[in-house]
Design a protein around this motif. Sequence first.
Motif, PDB file in Angstrom:
ATOM      1  N   THR A   7       0.838  -1.200   0.000  1.00  0.00           N
ATOM      2  CA  THR A   7       0.000   0.000   0.000  1.00  0.00           C
ATOM      3  C   THR A   7       0.874   1.251   0.000  1.00  0.00           C
ATOM      4  O   THR A   7       2.045   1.221   0.404  1.00  0.00           O
ATOM      5  N   TYR A   8       0.272   2.329  -0.444  1.00  0.00           N
ATOM      6  CA  TYR A   8       0.972   3.615  -0.442  1.00  0.00           C
ATOM      7  C   TYR A   8       1.397   3.992   0.977  1.00  0.00           C
ATOM      8  O   TYR A   8       2.513   4.478   1.210  1.00  0.00           O
ATOM      9  N   GLU A   9       0.509   3.731   1.945  1.00  0.00           N
ATOM     10  CA  GLU A   9       0.798   4.073   3.342  1.00  0.00           C
ATOM     11  C   GLU A   9       2.017   3.309   3.849  1.00  0.00           C
ATOM     12  O   GLU A   9       2.860   3.857   4.571  1.00  0.00           O
ATOM     13  N   LYS A  10       2.121   2.038   3.470  1.00  0.00           N
ATOM     14  CA  LYS A  10       3.279   1.243   3.891  1.00  0.00           C
ATOM     15  C   LYS A  10       4.554   1.752   3.232  1.00  0.00           C
ATOM     16  O   LYS A  10       5.634   1.738   3.839  1.00  0.00           O
ATOM     17  N   GLN A  11       4.433   2.202   1.998  1.00  0.00           N
ATOM     18  CA  GLN A  11       5.605   2.741   1.311  1.00  0.00           C
ATOM     19  C   GLN A  11       6.081   4.023   1.989  1.00  0.00           C
ATOM     20  O   GLN A  11       7.290   4.222   2.172  1.00  0.00           O
ATOM     21  N   VAL A  12       5.153   4.885   2.362  1.00  0.00           N
ATOM     22  CA  VAL A  12       5.525   6.117   3.062  1.00  0.00           C
ATOM     23  C   VAL A  12       6.255   5.790   4.358  1.00  0.00           C
ATOM     24  O   VAL A  12       7.296   6.381   4.676  1.00  0.00           O
ATOM     25  N   GLN A  13       5.730   4.825   5.105  1.00  0.00           N
ATOM     26  CA  GLN A  13       6.375   4.452   6.364  1.00  0.00           C
ATOM     27  C   GLN A  13       7.749   3.837   6.120  1.00  0.00           C
ATOM     28  O   GLN A  13       8.695   4.080   6.880  1.00  0.00           O
ATOM     29  N   HIS A  14       7.860   3.067   5.050  1.00  0.00           N
ATOM     30  CA  HIS A  14       9.150   2.473   4.688  1.00  0.00           C
ATOM     31  C   HIS A  14      10.193   3.567   4.443  1.00  0.00           C
ATOM     32  O   HIS A  14      11.349   3.462   4.896  1.00  0.00           O
TER      33      HIS A  14
END
Length: 253
Positions: free
Chosen positions: A201-208
């Motif tokens: 997900t985009y949210e997981k990418q941001v957190q990554h």
Amino acid sequence: MAIVTGAARGVGRGIVLRLAQEGARVVAADLSPCDETIDEVRKLVPECYVCAASVNVIEGESVDALVASTVREHDRLDLIVNNAAVVQTMMMLADTPDKEFDRIFSVNFRGVFNGSRAAARVMREQKNGCIINIGSWYAKQGFANFAVYCATKAAVMRMTEALALEMAPFGVRANTVCPGNTETEMLKKAMREEATLRNITYEKQVQHVKDSIPLGRLGRPEDIAAAIVYLASPEGEYITGEALNVNGGVIFS
């Protein structure tokens, strides 16, 4: 008197605002309209002098005209920030078409070259001035699926080092600022593409991305603007040919 290219949004808008807050007179230049930038700056700094100008950085004549009109109206040019840039579509080098290569190269390198050249000609005669080119932490290391982008930003960094040596006898300084992942629409586009490639997900990418930064947050346009103010100020008068990282502590091998 200062010129900032790529001033319609993102980092460029943040740079214009901070320079205005510092009391500089600023020309906000872009191929896109800068109305929103001008409105925001005048709202926050009512007493400032800021105006918009249209420029196509990939055309030398357009950049030359921008610099000439600025000098004609204000008698001098103290600072240019060559900020205009585009991000490449994520893809392997083997799959990169000529059209994509040309698009990235023309803006990210030729555009900075055009701005540096036009400013250098004026500042050489003035015997004073500051040229700041916006590079990237991607100039310091290769990243998969960003080969062309990395190459253009590395070219900016090396060109600026050479320019600094050429211009030092004239009292003109040239530096590169290398932002890390900074909260802009350009970064959001890249993170959406990477999330798709990684099937997350985009949210997981941001957190990554945030987890990869020692200071634990994305950069902000004002972080980049602060570095520019320092380099352009009397406090930075002994700095030239530098490529300053503003990336939250990411260290390169």
